[in-house]
Design a protein around this motif. Structure first.
Motif, short mmCIF file in Angstrom:
data_model
loop_
_atom_site.label_atom_id
_atom_site.label_comp_id
_atom_site.label_asym_id
_atom_site.label_seq_id
_atom_site.Cartn_x
_atom_site.Cartn_y
_atom_site.Cartn_z
N THR A 145 -1.26 -0.28 7.62
CA THR A 145 -0.83 0.44 6.43
C THR A 145 -1.89 0.26 5.36
OG1 THR A 145 1.49 0.00 6.95
CG2 THR A 145 0.98 0.61 4.68
N HIS A 151 0.22 -4.23 6.08
CA HIS A 151 -0.50 -3.59 4.99
C HIS A 151 -1.81 -4.34 4.78
CE1 HIS A 151 -1.34 -1.41 1.39
NE2 HIS A 151 -0.11 -0.90 1.31
N ALA A 174 -3.14 1.92 1.19
CA ALA A 174 -2.55 2.46 -0.02
C ALA A 174 -3.03 3.86 -0.35
CB ALA A 174 -2.83 1.53 -1.21
N LYS A 175 -4.24 4.22 0.06
CA LYS A 175 -4.77 5.51 -0.36
C LYS A 175 -5.72 6.09 0.68
CE LYS A 175 -8.05 3.19 -3.39
NZ LYS A 175 -8.64 3.13 -4.70
N ASN A 200 1.41 5.04 -0.07
CA ASN A 200 1.62 5.72 -1.35
C ASN A 200 1.57 7.23 -1.17
OD1 ASN A 200 1.73 3.24 -2.62
ND2 ASN A 200 -0.43 3.24 -3.13
N LYS A 244 -3.58 -4.36 2.06
CA LYS A 244 -3.89 -4.46 0.64
C LYS A 244 -4.42 -5.83 0.24
CE LYS A 244 0.96 -5.14 -0.52
NZ LYS A 244 2.07 -4.51 -1.19
#
Length: 154
Positions: free
Chosen positions: A64, A42, A66-67, A86, A44
């Motif tokens: 990965t 991820h 989130a948006k 998400n 993030k």
């Protein structure tokens, strides 16, 4: 860099120990290989396309995010295999996702029928489908299907 040189760095600033970072990337690659799983980190924490590309170069199967906006930035910078962790709700976001899906391999998670209906509407005339994964609630009480009935309905 010596400690005295840090006083000239304006904050907030991100400082990365490159050698340690590469050591961590190699460690994670080794763990994924040891357990015969694909690694999909991820972004993030870092949100940096260059670091995401390095993660892929060092063994990750993709990344990965989130948006949708994060996926767009990563794709614009050459990343071609992206999972959006998400749930995406809203026709305008799904239309952006459709455009992105025409260019790269993208997948997303769903946990309710409304999302499926919107995806079906936006993707109904597409030649290339989108990979959809069902998110299961695993005890965090955040999102995901809970019952067998919900799972079967999706």
């Amino acid at each position: 860099m010596r400690y005295s040189e840090y006083q000239f760095i304006d904050t907030p600033a991100l400082l990365v120990d490159y050698d340690l970072m590469v050591q961590n990337l190699k460690f994670m690659k080794g763990k994924a290989e040891q357990y015969h799983v694909k690694l999909r980190p991820h972004t993030k924490t870092h949100k940096m396309p260059e670091l995401a590309k390095l993660q892929v170069e060092m063994g990750a199967c993709g990344i990965t995010v989130a948006k949708v906006g994060e996926a767009e930035v990563m794709a614009q910078n050459g990343l071609t295999n992206i999972f959006i962790a998400n749930e995406i709700v809203g026709i305008s976001k799904l239309e952006r996702l459709r455009s992105l899906n025409r260019q790269i391999d993208i997948r997303l998670g769903v946990d309710n029928e409304y999302q499926i209906q919107q995806l079906a509407e936006v993707f109904k005339n597409e030649d290339k489908g989108i990979e959809v994964l069902i998110e299961l609630e695993v005890g965090e009480n955040r999102s995901g299907v809970i019952t067998d009935e919900q799972l079967l309905n999706l």
